[in-house]
Design a protein around this motif. Sequence first.
Motif, PDB file in Angstrom:
ATOM      1  N   GLY A 227       4.738  -5.984   5.436  1.00  0.00           N
ATOM      2  CA  GLY A 227       4.140  -4.699   5.093  1.00  0.00           C
ATOM      3  C   GLY A 227       2.644  -4.847   4.904  1.00  0.00           C
ATOM      4  N   LEU A 228       1.991  -3.750   4.575  1.00  0.00           N
ATOM      5  CA  LEU A 228       0.539  -3.750   4.386  1.00  0.00           C
ATOM      6  C   LEU A 228       0.190  -3.871   2.908  1.00  0.00           C
ATOM      7  CD1 LEU A 228      -0.310  -0.900   6.895  1.00  0.00           C
ATOM      8  CD2 LEU A 228      -1.066  -3.277   7.112  1.00  0.00           C
ATOM      9  N   VAL A 229      -0.642  -4.840   2.591  1.00  0.00           N
ATOM     10  CA  VAL A 229      -1.173  -5.017   1.237  1.00  0.00           C
ATOM     11  C   VAL A 229      -2.695  -4.984   1.358  1.00  0.00           C
ATOM     12  CG1 VAL A 229      -1.259  -6.475  -0.808  1.00  0.00           C
ATOM     13  CG2 VAL A 229       0.813  -6.444   0.600  1.00  0.00           C
ATOM     14  N   CYS A 230      -3.323  -3.986   0.754  1.00  0.00           N
ATOM     15  CA  CYS A 230      -4.779  -3.814   0.870  1.00  0.00           C
ATOM     16  C   CYS A 230      -5.222  -3.789   2.337  1.00  0.00           C
ATOM     17  CB  CYS A 230      -5.517  -4.894   0.100  1.00  0.00           C
ATOM     18  SG  CYS A 230      -5.169  -4.866  -1.664  1.00  0.00           S
ATOM     19  N   GLY A 231      -4.397  -3.140   3.156  1.00  0.00           N
ATOM     20  CA  GLY A 231      -4.727  -2.992   4.572  1.00  0.00           C
ATOM     21  C   GLY A 231      -4.459  -4.209   5.418  1.00  0.00           C
TER      22      GLY A 231
ATOM     23  N   ASP B 127       0.843  -1.197   0.000  1.00  0.00           N
ATOM     24  CA  ASP B 127       0.000   0.000   0.000  1.00  0.00           C
ATOM     25  C   ASP B 127       0.877   1.246   0.000  1.00  0.00           C
ATOM     26  OD1 ASP B 127      -2.067  -1.779   0.234  1.00  0.00           O
ATOM     27  OD2 ASP B 127      -2.480  -1.351   2.335  1.00  0.00           O
ATOM     28  N   GLN B 128       0.356   2.308  -0.580  1.00  0.00           N
ATOM     29  CA  GLN B 128       1.095   3.559  -0.579  1.00  0.00           C
ATOM     30  C   GLN B 128       1.360   3.999   0.865  1.00  0.00           C
ATOM     31  OE1 GLN B 128      -0.761   6.640  -2.876  1.00  0.00           O
ATOM     32  NE2 GLN B 128       0.913   8.083  -2.592  1.00  0.00           N
ATOM     33  N   ASP B 129       2.602   4.375   1.140  1.00  0.00           N
ATOM     34  CA  ASP B 129       3.045   4.826   2.472  1.00  0.00           C
ATOM     35  C   ASP B 129       3.043   3.723   3.521  1.00  0.00           C
ATOM     36  OD1 ASP B 129       3.415   7.434   1.508  1.00  0.00           O
ATOM     37  OD2 ASP B 129       1.326   7.961   1.912  1.00  0.00           O
TER      38      ASP B 129
END
Length: 532
Positions: free
Chosen positions: A95-99, A65-67
């Motif tokens: 990290g976060l992918v689609c929250g 995800d962005q940021d």
Amino acid sequence: MRLFQTQVNKHSEAYQKNYEEMSVLLNDLNLKMEKSRFQGKEKHILKARSKGKLLARERVELLLDQDSPFLELMPLVGLGGKGLGVGGTTVGGVGLVCGKLCMVISNIGTLKGGAVDYATLNKSLRLGEIAEKHHLPVVNLVESAGAHLPEQERIFNYGGASFRDITRRSKKGIPNISVVFGNSTAGGAYVPGMSDYAIFVKDKAKVFLAGPPLVKMATNEVVDDESLGGASMHSKVSGVSDYLAEDEYDAIRLAREVVAQLKDATPQQVPDTEVQEPVYDIDELLGIVSADIKVPYDAREVIARIVDGSEFSEFKPDYGNTLVTCFAKIHGYKVGIIANNGVLFSESANKGAQFIQLCNQNNTPLIFLQNITGFMVGKDYEEGGIIKNGAKLINAVSNSEVPSITLMVGASFGAGNYAMNGRAYEPDFLFAYPNSKIAVMGGEQLAGVMELIQREAAQKAGLPYDEEQAKNLRAYMMAEVDKKSTAFYSTGQLWDDGILDPRESRNYLGFCLAIVNNKVYEGTSSYGVFRM
């Protein structure tokens, strides 16, 4: 909770000296981290670019995800060794992918074709272990030539564990998503083959157990690689591929679509919506934490710069005071903190064991700040039961079932490493400061002990003791222990999950707490027998 009143004087000589020495260590760390970001020679990168390929780290960045933060793990594995590169041939982290929190593993195809050497294998197994423990979906960004054949004898026997673990995670409902950008041959074909979801890039993905040359040798069949294991064939004929992507960008889009439809996690703790930053500047850790592990400092000063509002509630503050135990919050997550403030005595060991029981009773994750030379020794302490009391603390650490994170912020010697949740005790994450050292004991102590033993042996045998030889041996042993106990040597051996700039401690701990709270957990009231 009360605000901690700092005693740090930023203008003192000790503070200034520490800050300067820690800055030197951090410069060294940054240089080594730069090496870990190497993705192959320029000619290999240009070749990949000419084929419309993205680099491994670019794929990770586009997937997230962005940021989104990205907790890169074990970036310096293999440092000082003879492997294919510092950090191996994969980039791995959370990290976060689609929250959703995801483990992302990206092969560096422009570095020796993404071949798997010994360091890369062990890194990958550890990444899989973290994913399974915390129910993190795994997204594999695949482009690998398979095992690094010159190291095949070190890789083959244990390499199969990576495929085994994919299926075990799937059994637990933890999905594995493979996005194949290039070659995934021989055993590597089982990565997408065993995944829950497989995405192949058209005209780029090549997945087969044996390539055209080996097929010709084994069966005399002549076949081209596209017909044998191309993306279109696997998407339309074999069914190994679930999605056929037009290009790499489309493949990453599809991967995000897959993650988006996965079920949401059930977190144990939801952090506070409003979080207080520490009152004290975290930059001050460089002047507080001693670059020389022989120089003591107050662990409370470190705690005050990483916890919310610089506030904590200390448990048993006047008892066993060489161990600090306190309740606090970090980025809105409640935690129990255990930090060394000197050698471990019976009182501090008993206090630590009780505190771990309380944290398990309250489902509170544990943070260990490890700066320990060991347990106190000597006749009076043995008579006072230092062994049985130290065993209580190790018993509690061993059987605790709440998440735990260890930061090695100084020394980590002897049984103190065990009592403070070292690698063998399976902390969920373990990080080190660049000044930290880990060994059975310090080099000077080890050399001194060996000299005493040899002197006694010579005396018993009625032989002269060679002072010159002893002097040379002492210097050699001290140098060897010092070299092999540094944070940089340790991280190269995968004894930790990475070296931190102390100023990043709070951010790393906060993100790790989000990861360990990704699933429901429950503390225990069951322990081995406590010798009373």
